[in-house]
Design a protein around this motif. Structure first.
Motif, PDB file in Angstrom:
ATOM      1  N   UNK A 157      -9.158  -1.750  24.718  1.00 35.92           N
ATOM      2  CA  UNK A 157      -9.268  -3.214  24.721  1.00 35.92           C
ATOM      3  C   UNK A 157     -10.488  -3.682  23.930  1.00 35.92           C
ATOM      4  N   UNK A 158     -11.553  -2.900  23.952  1.00 36.93           N
ATOM      5  CA  UNK A 158     -12.791  -3.279  23.278  1.00 36.93           C
ATOM      6  C   UNK A 158     -12.861  -2.807  21.824  1.00 36.93           C
ATOM      7  N   UNK A 159     -11.827  -2.132  21.363  1.00 36.14           N
ATOM      8  CA  UNK A 159     -11.848  -1.550  20.012  1.00 36.14           C
ATOM      9  C   UNK A 159     -11.815  -2.590  18.891  1.00 36.14           C
ATOM     10  N   UNK A 160     -11.309  -3.783  19.178  1.00 33.87           N
ATOM     11  CA  UNK A 160     -11.162  -4.787  18.139  1.00 33.87           C
ATOM     12  C   UNK A 160      -9.969  -4.545  17.229  1.00 33.87           C
ATOM     13  N   UNK A 161      -9.155  -3.568  17.590  1.00 32.57           N
ATOM     14  CA  UNK A 161      -7.985  -3.224  16.787  1.00 32.57           C
ATOM     15  C   UNK A 161      -6.744  -3.941  17.310  1.00 32.57           C
ATOM     16  N   UNK A 162      -5.818  -4.229  16.408  1.00 31.83           N
ATOM     17  CA  UNK A 162      -4.487  -4.708  16.781  1.00 31.83           C
ATOM     18  C   UNK A 162      -3.580  -3.489  16.800  1.00 31.83           C
ATOM     19  N   UNK A 163      -2.853  -3.312  17.880  1.00 32.30           N
ATOM     20  CA  UNK A 163      -1.966  -2.158  18.039  1.00 32.30           C
ATOM     21  C   UNK A 163      -0.515  -2.611  17.966  1.00 32.30           C
ATOM     22  N   UNK A 164       0.287  -1.821  17.268  1.00 28.86           N
ATOM     23  CA  UNK A 164       1.714  -2.078  17.153  1.00 28.86           C
ATOM     24  C   UNK A 164       2.454  -0.810  17.550  1.00 28.86           C
ATOM     25  N   UNK A 206       5.881   5.760  18.732  1.00 30.90           N
ATOM     26  CA  UNK A 206       4.786   5.813  17.780  1.00 30.90           C
ATOM     27  C   UNK A 206       3.975   4.536  17.855  1.00 30.90           C
ATOM     28  N   UNK A 207       2.813   4.572  17.219  1.00 30.52           N
ATOM     29  CA  UNK A 207       1.946   3.403  17.203  1.00 30.52           C
ATOM     30  C   UNK A 207       1.015   3.468  15.997  1.00 30.52           C
ATOM     31  N   UNK A 208       0.619   2.300  15.549  1.00 31.08           N
ATOM     32  CA  UNK A 208      -0.384   2.172  14.498  1.00 31.08           C
ATOM     33  C   UNK A 208      -1.335   1.064  14.935  1.00 31.08           C
ATOM     34  N   UNK A 209      -2.610   1.211  14.575  1.00 29.14           N
ATOM     35  CA  UNK A 209      -3.561   0.133  14.849  1.00 29.14           C
ATOM     36  C   UNK A 209      -4.301  -0.199  13.566  1.00 29.14           C
ATOM     37  N   UNK A 210      -4.699  -1.463  13.462  1.00 28.63           N
ATOM     38  CA  UNK A 210      -5.379  -1.939  12.255  1.00 28.63           C
ATOM     39  C   UNK A 210      -6.537  -2.855  12.629  1.00 28.63           C
ATOM     40  N   UNK A 211      -7.480  -2.935  11.697  1.00 27.54           N
ATOM     41  CA  UNK A 211      -8.544  -3.944  11.710  1.00 27.54           C
ATOM     42  C   UNK A 211      -8.527  -4.566  10.326  1.00 27.54           C
ATOM     43  N   UNK A 212      -8.702  -5.886  10.281  1.00 23.57           N
ATOM     44  CA  UNK A 212      -8.632  -6.557   8.994  1.00 23.57           C
ATOM     45  C   UNK A 212      -9.842  -7.448   8.798  1.00 23.57           C
ATOM     46  N   UNK A 213     -10.392  -7.388   7.588  1.00 21.05           N
ATOM     47  CA  UNK A 213     -11.426  -8.312   7.150  1.00 21.05           C
ATOM     48  C   UNK A 213     -10.819  -9.104   5.991  1.00 21.05           C
ATOM     49  N   UNK A 214     -11.529 -10.095   5.461  1.00 20.87           N
ATOM     50  CA  UNK A 214     -10.948 -10.834   4.329  1.00 20.87           C
ATOM     51  C   UNK A 214     -10.661  -9.952   3.107  1.00 20.87           C
ATOM     52  N   UNK A 215     -11.355  -8.817   2.982  1.00 19.12           N
ATOM     53  CA  UNK A 215     -11.203  -7.994   1.775  1.00 19.12           C
ATOM     54  C   UNK A 215     -10.439  -6.692   1.978  1.00 19.12           C
ATOM     55  N   UNK A 216     -10.321  -6.225   3.230  1.00 19.32           N
ATOM     56  CA  UNK A 216      -9.624  -4.950   3.412  1.00 19.32           C
ATOM     57  C   UNK A 216      -8.933  -4.860   4.761  1.00 19.32           C
ATOM     58  N   UNK A 217      -7.904  -4.018   4.761  1.00 21.49           N
ATOM     59  CA  UNK A 217      -7.183  -3.695   5.982  1.00 21.49           C
ATOM     60  C   UNK A 217      -7.393  -2.203   6.224  1.00 21.49           C
ATOM     61  N   UNK A 218      -7.954  -1.877   7.382  1.00 19.97           N
ATOM     62  CA  UNK A 218      -8.168  -0.480   7.740  1.00 19.97           C
ATOM     63  C   UNK A 218      -7.133  -0.075   8.765  1.00 19.97           C
ATOM     64  N   UNK A 219      -6.425   0.992   8.460  1.00 16.97           N
ATOM     65  CA  UNK A 219      -5.510   1.589   9.424  1.00 16.97           C
ATOM     66  C   UNK A 219      -6.363   2.542  10.249  1.00 16.97           C
TER      67      UNK A 219
END
Length: 156
Positions: A47-54, A64-77
């Motif tokens: 919950x505290x990771x700041x990641x969106x999980x799908x 399966x699952x993937x999580x991401x974090x996004x800034x204005x310039x990049x998307x990190x898987x």
């Protein structure tokens, strides 16, 4: 079917943690390193990771699952995981394609994996990711960062 995982729903979080444990244990064996951080997660740390999980679901089962974090310039898987019962069915490819669809044209995509994790390294290579920085995380254990840029749209 891929849908966002609600980290406030305890049942979904426990399903995610179980999937993560099973998936990352396989990676730990592949790379010879048992201290992979996702193996130590808790509902609170997710919950505290700041990641969106799908989650990728087969019926009611999270396969399966993937999580991401996004800034204005990049998307990190941040995490990519497939339940061992569902290996070799294209689920990781569908999750990767889904994560990429969240990025805007021109955005940098970034993902890292254990250098010795051949299935993941091959998957990222197949999708056009280029290996970049390699970091030693423990004696003899390295992570490789892969990047690719989302193509600019032709509609300018």
């Amino acid at each position: 079917m891929i849908r966002e995982i609600d980290l406030n729903d305890n049942a979904q979080v426990l399903d995610l943690l179980m999937l993560q444990q099973l998936s990352y244990r396989v990676e730990a064996q592949l790379i010879g390193f048992k201290e992979i951080p996702p193996l130590w997660d808790s509902p609170k740390s997710l919950k505290e990771s700041g990641e969106l999980f799908f989650g990728y679901y087969e019926g009611h089962r999270m396969a399966g699952s993937v999580s991401v974090k996004q800034t204005p310039k990049e998307l990190t898987i941040c995490r990519m995981m497939v339940h061992p019962d569902f290996f070799r069915r294209g689920i990781a490819s569908r999750l990767l394609e889904y994560a990429e669809s969240l990025a805007v044209p021109g955005m940098l995509l970034k993902v890292s994996t254990g250098t010795k994790n051949e299935p993941a390294v091959n998957l990222y290579g197949k999708y056009g990711y280029k290996p970049g920085q390699t970091m030693e995380i423990a004696k003899g254990i390295t992570l490789t960062v892969f990047t690719k840029r989302v193509p600019q749209s032709d509609n300018r």
